[in-house]
Scaffold this active site. Structure first.
Site, PDB file in Angstrom:
ATOM      1  N   GLY A  61       2.951  -0.778   4.282  1.00 56.05           N
ATOM      2  CA  GLY A  61       3.033   0.609   3.846  1.00 56.05           C
ATOM      3  C   GLY A  61       4.482   1.012   3.616  1.00 56.05           C
ATOM      4  O   GLY A  61       5.070   0.774   2.561  1.00 56.05           O
ATOM      5  N   GLY A  62       5.103   1.618   4.629  1.00 56.32           N
ATOM      6  CA  GLY A  62       6.430   2.213   4.493  1.00 56.32           C
ATOM      7  C   GLY A  62       7.470   1.298   3.867  1.00 56.32           C
ATOM      8  O   GLY A  62       8.226   1.722   2.978  1.00 56.32           O
ATOM      9  N   ASN A  92       0.872  -1.178   0.000  1.00 53.73           N
ATOM     10  CA  ASN A  92       0.000   0.000   0.000  1.00 53.73           C
ATOM     11  C   ASN A  92       0.907   1.226   0.000  1.00 53.73           C
ATOM     12  O   ASN A  92       1.473   1.577   1.035  1.00 53.73           O
ATOM     13  CB  ASN A  92      -0.905  -0.031   1.242  1.00 53.73           C
ATOM     14  N   TRP A  93       1.011   1.846  -1.149  1.00 52.16           N
ATOM     15  CA  TRP A  93       1.923   2.999  -1.270  1.00 52.16           C
ATOM     16  C   TRP A  93       1.332   4.269  -0.663  1.00 52.16           C
ATOM     17  O   TRP A  93       2.011   5.297  -0.622  1.00 52.16           O
ATOM     18  CB  TRP A  93       2.268   3.245  -2.736  1.00 52.16           C
ATOM     19  N   LYS A  94       0.061   4.227  -0.278  1.00 55.14           N
ATOM     20  CA  LYS A  94      -0.594   5.439   0.266  1.00 55.14           C
ATOM     21  C   LYS A  94      -0.370   6.603  -0.706  1.00 55.14           C
ATOM     22  O   LYS A  94      -0.451   6.389  -1.914  1.00 55.14           O
ATOM     23  CB  LYS A  94      -0.096   5.712   1.685  1.00 55.14           C
ATOM     24  N   SER A 145       3.691  -1.675  10.474  1.00 55.66           N
ATOM     25  CA  SER A 145       5.132  -1.687  10.722  1.00 55.66           C
ATOM     26  C   SER A 145       5.801  -3.021  10.374  1.00 55.66           C
ATOM     27  O   SER A 145       6.727  -3.460  11.052  1.00 55.66           O
ATOM     28  CB  SER A 145       5.435  -1.268  12.166  1.00 55.66           C
ATOM     29  N   HIS A 155      -9.579   0.981   5.186  1.00 60.78           N
ATOM     30  CA  HIS A 155      -8.241   1.199   5.736  1.00 60.78           C
ATOM     31  C   HIS A 155      -8.348   2.184   6.894  1.00 60.78           C
ATOM     32  O   HIS A 155      -9.172   3.103   6.863  1.00 60.78           O
ATOM     33  CB  HIS A 155      -7.294   1.741   4.660  1.00 60.78           C
ATOM     34  N   GLU A 188      -6.753   4.706   7.733  1.00 58.85           N
ATOM     35  CA  GLU A 188      -6.672   6.136   7.390  1.00 58.85           C
ATOM     36  C   GLU A 188      -7.974   6.612   6.754  1.00 58.85           C
ATOM     37  O   GLU A 188      -8.376   7.769   6.944  1.00 58.85           O
ATOM     38  CB  GLU A 188      -5.453   6.374   6.482  1.00 58.85           C
ATOM     39  N   GLY A 233       2.647   2.685  10.781  1.00 62.06           N
ATOM     40  CA  GLY A 233       3.585   3.790  10.588  1.00 62.06           C
ATOM     41  C   GLY A 233       4.276   4.239  11.865  1.00 62.06           C
ATOM     42  O   GLY A 233       4.888   5.304  11.905  1.00 62.06           O
ATOM     43  N   GLU A 288      -5.141  -4.612  10.767  1.00 58.04           N
ATOM     44  CA  GLU A 288      -4.122  -3.576  10.919  1.00 58.04           C
ATOM     45  C   GLU A 288      -4.407  -2.785  12.190  1.00 58.04           C
ATOM     46  O   GLU A 288      -5.232  -1.858  12.179  1.00 58.04           O
ATOM     47  CB  GLU A 288      -4.146  -2.621   9.718  1.00 58.04           C
TER      48      GLU A 288
HETATM   49  P1  13P Z   1       3.116   0.705   7.661  1.00 61.14           P
HETATM   50  O1  13P Z   1       3.614  -0.588   7.069  1.00 61.14           O
HETATM   51  O2  13P Z   1       3.825   1.909   7.141  1.00 61.14           O
HETATM   52  O3  13P Z   1       3.021   0.635   9.145  1.00 61.14           O
HETATM   53  O4  13P Z   1       1.604   0.873   7.120  1.00 61.14           O
HETATM   54  C1  13P Z   1       0.723  -0.192   7.264  1.00 61.14           C
HETATM   55  C2  13P Z   1      -0.481   0.077   6.449  1.00 61.14           C
HETATM   56  O5  13P Z   1      -1.280   0.936   6.782  1.00 61.14           O
HETATM   57  C3  13P Z   1      -0.656  -0.688   5.223  1.00 61.14           C
HETATM   58  O6  13P Z   1      -1.952  -0.554   4.720  1.00 61.14           O
END
Ligand code: 13P
Length: 254
Positions: free
Chosen positions: A235-236, A10-12, A214, A97, A99, A175, A169
């Protein structure tokens, strides 16, 4: 259906088309076809075409959108549409998600409508659930994820539940560098599995449950080895081509 384990990036709101193209060239160069797992990318919608172009000879890698509106079309300026996403080549969509829930106010009820719409549009819905830190500290994690799961699946027939992918999640792990332990993740995945079993209709084991929060190169293998963890939503650590290639090639011990 997706083969497990699932590795979903997930590149956000990162990697525009230029970066996405460079990322994919580098990533694909290092990443052979892997027939024992599924790979998915959720780039920003405006970068999807760049990712798809790079994937023209790699049908083993799927692309999805991070968000769709709960209505398929109409006067909704700025929104993503499920049917347009499908037409543009998306095969999956993230729904609920954290967010979207916490920054953009997506309700439980809206997630249910979006999961329904995704199946009607032939997109694989990846329904995300997870508790906040205060909910965890209040000891209500299980009831929160069960509520989110029930709402997300509310408009599906029992058999259709088998077409959904879940992602647990925990909001406090996203994050933050604070990962759930494999045992923590397994415990909540077990709660979700039990809720699926109680709902009936499908074999609960048929619904993959990914963990996100994470995840990195150092913890991917142990998370994937944990019972009931069928994949990772990252994500990251999915933003760097070399690092993400290493994660998707993780040797999985089950
Ligand atoms: P991180 O891997 O950056 O913690 O993000 C997780 C996430 O929200 C993936 O959808």
């Amino acid at each position: 259906m997706l083969r497990t384990p699932i590795f979903a990036a997930n590149w956000k709101l990162n990697h525009g088309p230029t970066d996405a193209k460079a990322f994919m060239q580098r990533f694909l160069h290092q990443t052979p076809r892997l027939d024992d797992r599924s790979m998915l990318f959720f780039p920003p919608a405006l970068s999807m075409a760049a990712v798809m172009d790079a994937l023209h000879e790699r049908p083993d890698v799927l692309v999805g959108v991070q968000h769709v509106h709960s209505e398929a079309s109409g006067a909704f300026t700025g929104e993503n549409s499920a049917s347009i996403a499908r037409d543009a080549g998306a095969r999956a969509v993230l729904i609920g998600h954290s967010e979207r829930r916490h920054v953009f106010g997506e309700s439980d009820e809206a997630t249910g409508r979006k999961v329904r719409l995704a199946l009607d549009t032939r997109l694989i819905p990846m329904l995300c659930v997870g508790e906040t830190l205060s909910e965890r500290e209040a000891g209500i994690t299980e009831s929160v994820v069960e509520r989110q799961l029930t709402a997300g699946l509310a408009l599906l027939t029992d058999a259709e539940v088998g077409q959904v992918v879940l992602a647990y999640e925990p909001v406090w792990a996203i994050g933050t560098g604070r990962t759930a332990t494999p045992a923590d993740a397994s415990a909540i995945h077990g709660v979700l599995r039990a809720a699926l079993r109680a709902r009936g209709g499908v074999r609960a084991g048929q619904v993959p449950i990914c963990y996100g929060g994470s995840v990195n190169r150092g913890n991917a293998a142990e998370l994937l080895a944990a019972p009931d963890v069928d994949g990772l939503l990252v994500g990251g650590a999915s933003l760097d081509a070399d690092g993400w290639s290493a994660i998707v090639r993780t040797e999985v011990r089950r």
